[in-house]
Design an enzyme around this catalytic site. Structure first.
Site, PDB file in Angstrom:
ATOM      1  N   HIS A  54      -5.514   4.625 -21.237  1.00  0.00           N
ATOM      2  CA  HIS A  54      -4.999   5.197 -22.475  1.00  0.00           C
ATOM      3  C   HIS A  54      -3.963   6.265 -22.135  1.00  0.00           C
ATOM      4  CE1 HIS A  54      -8.811   4.049 -24.982  1.00  0.00           C
ATOM      5  NE2 HIS A  54      -8.357   3.054 -24.247  1.00  0.00           N
ATOM      6  N   GLU A  56      -3.789   9.390 -22.881  1.00  0.00           N
ATOM      7  CA  GLU A  56      -4.387  10.646 -22.438  1.00  0.00           C
ATOM      8  C   GLU A  56      -4.924  10.532 -21.014  1.00  0.00           C
ATOM      9  OE1 GLU A  56      -4.863  10.336 -26.931  1.00  0.00           O
ATOM     10  OE2 GLU A  56      -5.175   8.996 -25.228  1.00  0.00           O
ATOM     11  N   CYS A  84      -9.515   8.993 -28.717  1.00  0.00           N
ATOM     12  CA  CYS A  84     -10.797   8.314 -28.876  1.00  0.00           C
ATOM     13  C   CYS A  84     -11.858   9.035 -28.032  1.00  0.00           C
ATOM     14  CB  CYS A  84     -10.661   6.853 -28.444  1.00  0.00           C
ATOM     15  SG  CYS A  84     -10.534   6.640 -26.648  1.00  0.00           S
ATOM     16  N   CYS A  87     -11.205   9.260 -24.232  1.00  0.00           N
ATOM     17  CA  CYS A  87     -10.210  10.258 -23.843  1.00  0.00           C
ATOM     18  C   CYS A  87     -10.749  11.675 -24.003  1.00  0.00           C
ATOM     19  CB  CYS A  87      -8.926  10.051 -24.634  1.00  0.00           C
ATOM     20  SG  CYS A  87      -8.149   8.465 -24.244  1.00  0.00           S
TER      21      CYS A  87
END
Length: 175
Positions: A54, A56, A84, A87
């Site tokens: 992701h 992040e 999410c 993360c």
């Protein structure tokens, strides 16, 4: 540390790279320390065939490499979308001190919720939150413990070696 619009605009600009590059998804992030960007990332889950890639987590990985440490205490994370639970957990593990995000989950769902699974792998936020908030025995995903003594023995051996390395470093004055 306080909000800086330039850093948020950089995270959003990174997310926009997904508009023209296959395999990317529109989630960008930057990690900032002492007023400077030390890590950047964009969601590369499909490109890397890595469901944890992701924006992040990629920014955290980049910052850790650039700073030469896994300790990101004192760093801020700016992201184009509310993170999410995966993360959020990565930020907590890394020690990120402050989070700033642009679009929230409702805005992301409004934009992406209508896509078919083939175009975007859906993340069930409620399921992730449930899994993170409960002990292994109470989670929805079945789990079973095995070979615990073997694994624990390695953990103990590693810890003993780490203690010895720490002693050696103190005795030699860090050399």
């Amino acid at each position: 540390m306080s909000y800086n619009e330039d850093f948020m605009r950089r995270a959003i600009a990174i997310s926009a790279q997904a508009l023209d590059q296959p395999g990317l998804e529109p989630f960008g992030a930057v990690v900032v320390r002492n007023g400077k960007i030390v890590g950047e990332g964009i969601n590369r889950s499909r490109a890397n065939l890595d469901p944890t890639s992701h924006g992040e987590t990629e920014a955290i990985r980049d910052a850790a490499r650039n700073l030469g440490t896994v300790d990101l205490r004192g760093c801020e994370l700016y992201t184009s979308c509310e993170p999410c639970p995966l993360c959020v957990a990565a930020m907590a593990i890394a020690g990120i001190t402050r989070l700033y995000y642009a679009a929230d989950m409702d805005q992301a769902e409004a934009a992406l919720g209508r896509l078919p699974e083939s175009a975007r792998f859906p993340i069930d936020e409620d399921h992730l939150i449930h899994e993170c908030a409960h002990s292994l025995a109470d989670r929805r995903t079945p789990s079973e413990q095995a070979c615990s003594e073997e694994a624990a023995a390695i953990l103990h051996l590693w810890a003993e070696k780490a203690i010895e390395r720490t002693k050696d470093t103190r005795e030699t004055g860090g050399a």
